[in-house]
Write a protein that holds these residues in place. Sequence first.
Motif, PDB file in Angstrom:
ATOM      1  N   GLU A   1     125.718  44.904   8.479  1.00  0.00           N
ATOM      2  CA  GLU A   1     124.440  45.039   7.771  1.00  0.00           C
ATOM      3  C   GLU A   1     124.420  46.306   6.933  1.00  0.00           C
ATOM      4  OE1 GLU A   1     122.075  42.833   7.518  1.00  0.00           O
ATOM      5  OE2 GLU A   1     123.127  41.432   8.833  1.00  0.00           O
ATOM      6  N   ARG A   2     125.035  47.356   7.422  1.00  0.00           N
ATOM      7  CA  ARG A   2     125.102  48.606   6.662  1.00  0.00           C
ATOM      8  C   ARG A   2     125.963  48.431   5.412  1.00  0.00           C
ATOM      9  NH1 ARG A   2     124.193  53.974   6.886  1.00  0.00           N
ATOM     10  NH2 ARG A   2     125.796  55.402   6.141  1.00  0.00           N
TER      11      ARG A   2
ATOM     12  N   PHE B   1     126.936  46.263  -1.256  1.00  0.00           N
ATOM     13  CA  PHE B   1     126.557  45.141  -2.115  1.00  0.00           C
ATOM     14  C   PHE B   1     125.166  45.289  -2.726  1.00  0.00           C
ATOM     15  CE2 PHE B   1     130.133  43.459   0.161  1.00  0.00           C
ATOM     16  CZ  PHE B   1     130.761  42.674  -0.787  1.00  0.00           C
ATOM     17  N   ARG B   2     124.293  46.045  -2.100  1.00  0.00           N
ATOM     18  CA  ARG B   2     122.971  46.235  -2.690  1.00  0.00           C
ATOM     19  C   ARG B   2     122.840  47.581  -3.387  1.00  0.00           C
ATOM     20  NH1 ARG B   2     118.319  43.541   1.069  1.00  0.00           N
ATOM     21  NH2 ARG B   2     117.094  44.638  -0.512  1.00  0.00           N
TER      22      ARG B   2
ATOM     23  N   ASP C   1     121.378  34.510  -5.378  1.00  0.00           N
ATOM     24  CA  ASP C   1     120.939  35.399  -4.308  1.00  0.00           C
ATOM     25  C   ASP C   1     122.154  36.152  -3.779  1.00  0.00           C
ATOM     26  OD1 ASP C   1     118.516  35.819  -2.148  1.00  0.00           O
ATOM     27  OD2 ASP C   1     120.486  35.915  -1.197  1.00  0.00           O
ATOM     28  N   ILE C   2     122.049  37.475  -3.715  1.00  0.00           N
ATOM     29  CA  ILE C   2     123.152  38.308  -3.224  1.00  0.00           C
ATOM     30  C   ILE C   2     122.616  39.197  -2.103  1.00  0.00           C
ATOM     31  CG2 ILE C   2     124.876  40.042  -3.803  1.00  0.00           C
ATOM     32  CD1 ILE C   2     124.689  39.103  -6.727  1.00  0.00           C
ATOM     33  N   CYS C   3     123.070  38.943  -0.901  1.00  0.00           N
ATOM     34  CA  CYS C   3     122.663  39.747   0.260  1.00  0.00           C
ATOM     35  C   CYS C   3     121.151  39.913   0.343  1.00  0.00           C
ATOM     36  CB  CYS C   3     123.355  41.108   0.225  1.00  0.00           C
ATOM     37  SG  CYS C   3     125.152  41.014   0.414  1.00  0.00           S
ATOM     38  N   GLY C   4     120.434  38.812   0.094  1.00  0.00           N
ATOM     39  CA  GLY C   4     118.982  38.824   0.216  1.00  0.00           C
ATOM     40  C   GLY C   4     118.242  39.267  -1.028  1.00  0.00           C
ATOM     41  N   VAL C   5     118.960  39.625  -2.093  1.00  0.00           N
ATOM     42  CA  VAL C   5     118.322  40.046  -3.342  1.00  0.00           C
ATOM     43  C   VAL C   5     118.394  38.907  -4.356  1.00  0.00           C
ATOM     44  CG1 VAL C   5     118.332  41.674  -5.254  1.00  0.00           C
ATOM     45  CG2 VAL C   5     118.924  42.453  -2.951  1.00  0.00           C
TER      46      VAL C   5
ATOM     47  N   PHE D   1     131.175  37.184  -1.576  1.00  0.00           N
ATOM     48  CA  PHE D   1     129.995  37.865  -1.058  1.00  0.00           C
ATOM     49  C   PHE D   1     129.903  37.687   0.453  1.00  0.00           C
ATOM     50  CE2 PHE D   1     128.437  36.847  -5.426  1.00  0.00           C
ATOM     51  CZ  PHE D   1     128.235  38.146  -5.857  1.00  0.00           C
ATOM     52  N   PRO D   2     129.339  38.683   1.169  1.00  0.00           N
ATOM     53  CA  PRO D   2     129.079  38.500   2.607  1.00  0.00           C
ATOM     54  C   PRO D   2     128.076  37.375   2.826  1.00  0.00           C
ATOM     55  CG  PRO D   2     128.838  40.807   1.951  1.00  0.00           C
ATOM     56  CD  PRO D   2     128.915  40.010   0.695  1.00  0.00           C
ATOM     57  N   GLY D   3     128.217  36.681   3.963  1.00  0.00           N
ATOM     58  CA  GLY D   3     127.251  35.661   4.325  1.00  0.00           C
ATOM     59  C   GLY D   3     126.103  36.250   5.131  1.00  0.00           C
ATOM     60  N   ASP D   4     125.374  35.393   5.821  1.00  0.00           N
ATOM     61  CA  ASP D   4     124.239  35.846   6.617  1.00  0.00           C
ATOM     62  C   ASP D   4     124.680  36.499   7.919  1.00  0.00           C
ATOM     63  OD1 ASP D   4     122.401  34.922   4.745  1.00  0.00           O
ATOM     64  OD2 ASP D   4     122.312  32.929   5.659  1.00  0.00           O
ATOM     65  N   LYS D   5     125.846  36.086   8.430  1.00  0.00           N
ATOM     66  CA  LYS D   5     126.346  36.602   9.697  1.00  0.00           C
ATOM     67  C   LYS D   5     127.660  37.347   9.477  1.00  0.00           C
ATOM     68  CE  LYS D   5     124.255  32.795  12.314  1.00  0.00           C
ATOM     69  NZ  LYS D   5     124.515  31.646  13.233  1.00  0.00           N
TER      70      LYS D   5
END
Length: 410
Positions: free
Chosen positions: A43-44, A50-51, A73-77, A306-310
């Motif tokens: 998450e960090r 990525f953000r 959508d990229i890492c929630g953005v 890109f990273p996924g949700d998990k």
Amino acid sequence: MARNTLIEMTRSLIAHGDAGTMELADEVVRIPASAYTDETLFEREKRQIFRRLPLMVAPSCELPEPGDYKAMDICGVPLLLTRQKDGTVAAFLNMCTHRGNPVASGSGNASRFTCGYHGWTFKNDGALIGVASPQDFGAIDKAAHCLTRFPVYESAGLIWATLDPNSKLDIADYLCGYDELLKAFEFDGWHLFSQRTLSGPNWKTAYDGYLDFYHLPVLHANTFGSDFYNRANYFAFGPHQRLSTPSRYAIKVSGEDDMKMDLAAMNDDEIPQEVLVQGVWTIFPHISIASFYGGGLRGAMISQLFPGDKVGESYTTQFYVMEHKPTDEAAIKAAHDQFDFLEIVVRDEDYKTGKRQHQALQSGLMKDVLFGRNERGGQVFHQWVDKLTNASDDDLIEIFAAEQPSLAAE
């Protein structure tokens, strides 16, 4: 200047190929296995990398015409890219300034976007031009409620955006001059032939494979062949790397014929441009570019990771771009065959292996993973991930300011 740098790289590859050597890292490096499995770290990394850092969000040929747009959508953005009337690209937070509902989805061509919740309307330059039932809503300053802009940069036929509207890190500085070398691909004006998205393992597990020739004759024995090269020299520009095989020979595809060229016997000005960009080019933290040919037509696969949700998930969009749009049935089929072959290699070999690897690492019974002296690309990648994950915003400015003098030396 960029061609001179590419020539220097090529001459270095020739010299190592003739000597039967490769550039080696100083030592074997250990990376904690938890770097791939720790959910808090994951998450960090999404937040700090990525953000916060510039990302290559699209090849220019994905938005070739004024009015073209893409929402993603990229890492929630939620991100919205638009091609403006003057040919430039703009990047926005894809959220209506009324209640935050996305104003666009998918891709297409539009001069304006209307929010599907309450009907507020925005131009494709982000300007708010219409508030539904304004006599009932009340007075607001439209100019103060435009779509939020993100920093954006277009160069070498690629588009970057930073998902922090307040970022002070200049995207060109972040690239450390690497985009000047990427111009050698000559992507401007290329055709987007096809694209697809694949699911993958942890994002670093997936990206390790793009920085590794060591595995090629083993994992890809049934696709590329067991006699495929497994050595690579690495050229770094800040965190961005090119890896290419040390050899005096290169293959030039002309029509249906492959021609083996002895580069050592050629003058600098005789070496074709496409030969100078052979190998794999990576753009930190998530892009890989490699040249391919379908039916004799020059192309490249741009892999956008890109990273996924998990922590154990990622997704990769593969763009197959071509110098010229294939027009006859044979050429179209050959391009599809090439792209389909690459899907098998990545999905069924690289990513399938990466998922098994991640599942095993999650047992917690392995303390470290190893990167050998012949795997310098992976060593450098993980060093930069750690460095930038732990850097403050002010540190980023200093880090990439320090990388600029090293470019001048090139």
